[in-house]
Design an enzyme around this catalytic site. Structure first.
Site, PDB file in Angstrom:
ATOM      1  N   TYR A  45       0.793  -1.232   0.000  1.00  0.00           N
ATOM      2  CA  TYR A  45       0.000   0.000   0.000  1.00  0.00           C
ATOM      3  C   TYR A  45       0.825   1.282   0.000  1.00  0.00           C
ATOM      4  O   TYR A  45       0.277   2.348   0.237  1.00  0.00           O
ATOM      5  CB  TYR A  45      -0.942  -0.007   1.208  1.00  0.00           C
ATOM      6  CG  TYR A  45      -1.844  -1.215   1.251  1.00  0.00           C
ATOM      7  CD1 TYR A  45      -2.572  -1.620   0.132  1.00  0.00           C
ATOM      8  CD2 TYR A  45      -1.956  -1.981   2.404  1.00  0.00           C
ATOM      9  CE1 TYR A  45      -3.383  -2.738   0.168  1.00  0.00           C
ATOM     10  CE2 TYR A  45      -2.775  -3.098   2.452  1.00  0.00           C
ATOM     11  CZ  TYR A  45      -3.484  -3.474   1.332  1.00  0.00           C
ATOM     12  OH  TYR A  45      -4.293  -4.586   1.372  1.00  0.00           O
ATOM     13  N   SER A 117      -3.518  -6.615   8.575  1.00  0.00           N
ATOM     14  CA  SER A 117      -4.273  -6.975   7.371  1.00  0.00           C
ATOM     15  C   SER A 117      -3.348  -7.670   6.369  1.00  0.00           C
ATOM     16  O   SER A 117      -2.749  -8.696   6.699  1.00  0.00           O
ATOM     17  CB  SER A 117      -4.939  -5.730   6.780  1.00  0.00           C
ATOM     18  OG  SER A 117      -5.934  -6.085   5.841  1.00  0.00           O
ATOM     19  N   TYR A 118      -3.170  -7.121   5.156  1.00  0.00           N
ATOM     20  CA  TYR A 118      -2.299  -7.788   4.187  1.00  0.00           C
ATOM     21  C   TYR A 118      -0.902  -7.954   4.756  1.00  0.00           C
ATOM     22  O   TYR A 118      -0.255  -8.981   4.566  1.00  0.00           O
ATOM     23  CB  TYR A 118      -2.243  -6.989   2.876  1.00  0.00           C
ATOM     24  CG  TYR A 118      -1.527  -7.714   1.751  1.00  0.00           C
ATOM     25  CD1 TYR A 118      -2.249  -8.304   0.715  1.00  0.00           C
ATOM     26  CD2 TYR A 118      -0.136  -7.821   1.709  1.00  0.00           C
ATOM     27  CE1 TYR A 118      -1.598  -8.973  -0.320  1.00  0.00           C
ATOM     28  CE2 TYR A 118       0.518  -8.486   0.698  1.00  0.00           C
ATOM     29  CZ  TYR A 118      -0.218  -9.062  -0.323  1.00  0.00           C
ATOM     30  OH  TYR A 118       0.419  -9.729  -1.337  1.00  0.00           O
ATOM     31  N   TRP A 165     -11.315  -3.279  -2.218  1.00  0.00           N
ATOM     32  CA  TRP A 165      -9.872  -3.542  -2.232  1.00  0.00           C
ATOM     33  C   TRP A 165      -9.324  -3.421  -3.649  1.00  0.00           C
ATOM     34  O   TRP A 165      -8.273  -2.805  -3.874  1.00  0.00           O
ATOM     35  CB  TRP A 165      -9.597  -4.927  -1.667  1.00  0.00           C
ATOM     36  CG  TRP A 165      -8.151  -5.250  -1.473  1.00  0.00           C
ATOM     37  CD1 TRP A 165      -7.333  -4.783  -0.493  1.00  0.00           C
ATOM     38  CD2 TRP A 165      -7.339  -6.118  -2.281  1.00  0.00           C
ATOM     39  NE1 TRP A 165      -6.063  -5.306  -0.619  1.00  0.00           N
ATOM     40  CE2 TRP A 165      -6.036  -6.131  -1.714  1.00  0.00           C
ATOM     41  CE3 TRP A 165      -7.588  -6.893  -3.415  1.00  0.00           C
ATOM     42  CZ2 TRP A 165      -4.996  -6.879  -2.253  1.00  0.00           C
ATOM     43  CZ3 TRP A 165      -6.550  -7.649  -3.958  1.00  0.00           C
ATOM     44  CH2 TRP A 165      -5.267  -7.631  -3.377  1.00  0.00           C
ATOM     45  N   ASP A 260     -13.897  -6.332  13.821  1.00  0.00           N
ATOM     46  CA  ASP A 260     -12.937  -6.449  12.727  1.00  0.00           C
ATOM     47  C   ASP A 260     -13.405  -7.496  11.723  1.00  0.00           C
ATOM     48  O   ASP A 260     -13.927  -8.552  12.102  1.00  0.00           O
ATOM     49  CB  ASP A 260     -11.562  -6.841  13.283  1.00  0.00           C
ATOM     50  CG  ASP A 260     -10.539  -7.075  12.183  1.00  0.00           C
ATOM     51  OD1 ASP A 260     -10.610  -6.381  11.158  1.00  0.00           O
ATOM     52  OD2 ASP A 260      -9.674  -7.954  12.353  1.00  0.00           O
ATOM     53  N   HIS A 289     -11.731  -2.821  11.521  1.00  0.00           N
ATOM     54  CA  HIS A 289     -10.527  -3.150  10.765  1.00  0.00           C
ATOM     55  C   HIS A 289      -9.651  -1.913  10.542  1.00  0.00           C
ATOM     56  O   HIS A 289     -10.004  -0.994   9.811  1.00  0.00           O
ATOM     57  CB  HIS A 289     -10.895  -3.762   9.412  1.00  0.00           C
ATOM     58  CG  HIS A 289      -9.729  -4.416   8.739  1.00  0.00           C
ATOM     59  ND1 HIS A 289      -9.137  -5.561   9.225  1.00  0.00           N
ATOM     60  CD2 HIS A 289      -9.022  -4.085   7.629  1.00  0.00           C
ATOM     61  CE1 HIS A 289      -8.137  -5.907   8.448  1.00  0.00           C
ATOM     62  NE2 HIS A 289      -8.049  -5.034   7.472  1.00  0.00           N
TER      63      HIS A 289
END
Length: 579
Positions: A45, A117-118, A165, A260, A289
């Site tokens: 990101y 997250s990722y 996303w 989340d 989240h």
């Protein structure tokens, strides 16, 4: 403990992967000469954006505490070379980056990883490769190490999160790298579509989703990673590594939130990674989240609920520093016996509490049964929850119209800009005729519910395939109804991994996993259960035809029947904590 007063920032530091591709990182490190432990995160990101490099922890504070902090763009993203193959590339690249970091001239050879997250996934996938220099993890709000279910829940596509996303997180840099003909115009078009994404979620079939089709360069990526067999590929890759190396047993501090979108995977990581070394910790706040503030959705949980002031003593950065100090600057094989490994925020009373384990051993799993005299919505008093199994058979009927689905309203959503997440008043939703509502009498004593929750639903339908949703709600004395936990099941996938035969009107037993919560229902409050057949656009709507809206526009109404009584005892199983 070694600390420092000044930090050096080295920008765009290259590291070469085994296939010759170079990835680039920013490195925050102590200005003083010496060798320090490394903490690493890898994200898609943009490492140069503060919203990601400083999103929930402060790398400068960690560097000042005596660490080399590395924030790297993953393969095929922003400064890094190569082609972006989400998730599947992170096994080998994670290994290679850890070992490169361990050999830097200012590294002492010990590496920890962190990320949300990722970039929680990038930790777990690197750990599955067993790089020898990786010593400790801090995965936050991320997927499960052994179940690669991307953008779906029990086989049902999480439509809004997948589309968001793709358009918000991936498209900008992807188009720039591809070299689209008119990049500036494409950026404006994507920005416009994101501001109108709620309308775009309604597009059927979604395999021809308009915001993607406008940009031909995005279509192959969209088709492969959103519409294709990518999830099955990831499951195979993960299973292969688990079979070869076993599950991850590194020390790990798992961070999650009751609202989340990755709550259950986070809790399962903590459970799955238990081992004789006793080296796992868990913290769950009232968070959604990527958001750790004290105000989530429509509720305020108090200043000390915030991840920036946990109990007025810690914040998430200090938790990281303390955890890494313990494993990277000291010699330990387990956390102290005197230290409780679990910290939970109990909503309702809005207090933090330490626990010895998760799930709690003292849990009393207690059924609450549904019963009704007629259609059970809040316009009448027929929908009841009782502590005793009703002897008499009864039923509720409603019509699920996929062309008029129930709008998602709160919960563990992952929508654009975090919209529509957390606890929200469900009164408007509950007034619909296609939502069955069952409520206890107001409680005379407080009742704590902490743990895994499920609904056992006995239902029939005249559709060949359909969905059922369930939601646990805390009803305040003034009628405000805040959602706590929810779940969904598709008739086709009711046998957990085995596609079931089409429905033919028979009464079927469904199990709906609502994931988990921790909440005290206060005196005067009521416990409520909602049953319906859609939660859109959080999940793709079921057209009731046996197909999906991925590739069809055909939809039919389904007549749904919820059954109650001794033979078909629909109920919710609550994890009651005795006091």
């Amino acid at each position: 403990m070694v600390t420092t007063e000044q930090v050096i920032l080295d920008r765009e530091v290259p590291s070469k992967m085994r296939d010759g591709v170079t990835l680039y990182a920013n490195i925050y490190r102590p200005a003083d000469d010496g060798e320090y432990p490394v903490v690493l995160t890898r994200l898609p990101y943009n490492k140069n954006l503060p919203d990601f490099s400083h999103r929930y922890i402060d790398p400068i504070r960690i560097a000042l505490a005596g660490y080399v902090v590395i924030i790297q763009d993953v393969r095929g993203r922003f400064a890094s070379e190569g082609e972006f193959a989400p998730f599947i590339q992170e096994f080998e690249d994670g290994y290679d980056t850890v070992e490169w970091a361990a050999k830097l001239p200012y590294s002492n050879g010990k590496v920890g990883m962190f990320g949300l997250s990722y970039y929680g996934f990038t930790q777990l996938y690197a750990a599955l490769e067993r790089p020898p220099s990786l010593k400790v993890l801090f995965p936050a709000m991320t997927g499960n190490v052994s179940e690669s279910e991307m953008f779906s829940r029990n086989g049902i596509v999480e439509l809004a999160s997948a589309q968001t996303w793709m358009l918000d997180s991936i498209s900008y840099d992807y188009l720039k790298r591809i070299g689209t003909e008119n990049y500036e115009a494409s950026l404006k078009e994507i920005a416009y579509d994101l501001e109108h994404i709620e309308e775009h979620h309604k597009t059927v079939p979604y395999n021809n989703w308009e915001p993607i089709q406008k940009h031909p360069e995005l279509v192959p990526f969209f088709n492969k990673y959103f519409l294709g067999e990518f999830q099955q590929e990831m499951q195979l890759e993960t299973a292969k590594r688990l079979e070869e190396n076993g599950t991850v047993q590194l020390p790990a501090y798992h961070l999650g939130g009751w609202y989340d979108s990755h709550l259950a995977p986070t809790l399962k990581n903590f459970e799955d990674m238990q081992n004789p070394q006793h080296n796992q910790k868990l913290i769950i706040g009232p968070w959604s989240h990527g958001y750790v503030d004290s105000d989530i959705g429509e509720r305020a949980f108090g200043t000390y609920a915030s991840g920036h002031s946990i109990e007025g003593k810690d914040d998430i950065t200090s938790l990281h520093i303390d955890w890494f100090n313990y494993w990277l600057k000291e010699e330990h094989v387990s956390i102290p016996e005197s230290e409780d490994p679990v910290k939970l925020f109990v909503m309702g009373i809005n207090e933090w509490r330490s626990e010895k384990e998760w799930p709690l051993k003292r849990t009393e799993y207690t059924p609450l049964y549904t019963e009704s005299d007629r259609l059970a919505n809040t316009d009448n008093s027929s929908g009841r929850l009782t502590w005793t199994k009703p002897a008499e058979a009864s039923e509720n009927q409603y019509v699920h119209d996929p062309e008029n689905p129930i709008s998602s309203h709160g919960g563990g959503t992952l929508f654009y800009k975090g919209r529509n997440s957390g606890p929200r008043d469900q009164k408007e939703i509950e007034s619909r005729s296609d939502v069955a509502v069952f409520t206890t009498k107001p409680l005379s004593e407080p009742l704590e519910v902490t743990g895994w929750i499920k609904v056992v639903l006995w239902a029939s339908s005249d559709a060949v395939d359909t969905d059922f949703t369930a939601k646990l709600v805390d009803v305040l004395p003034d009628g405000t109804a805040y959602n706590l936990a929810d779940g969904i099941v598709r008739a086709k996938y009711r046998k957990k991994g085995i596609e079931a035969s089409p429905l033919s009107g028979e009464v079927v037993e469904y199990e709906i996993d609502l994931w988990a919560t921790s909440n005290v229902f206060l005196p005067g409050h009521s416990i409520r259960l909602e049953i319906a057949s859609s939660n859109f656009p959080r999940y793709e709507v079921n057209p009731n035809t046996g197909n999906t809206t991925k590739d069809t526009v055909e939809m039919v109404k389904a007549n749904q029947v919820i059954h109650h009584g001794a033979e078909y005892p629909t109920h919710i199983i609550l994890p009651v904590i005795p006091h």
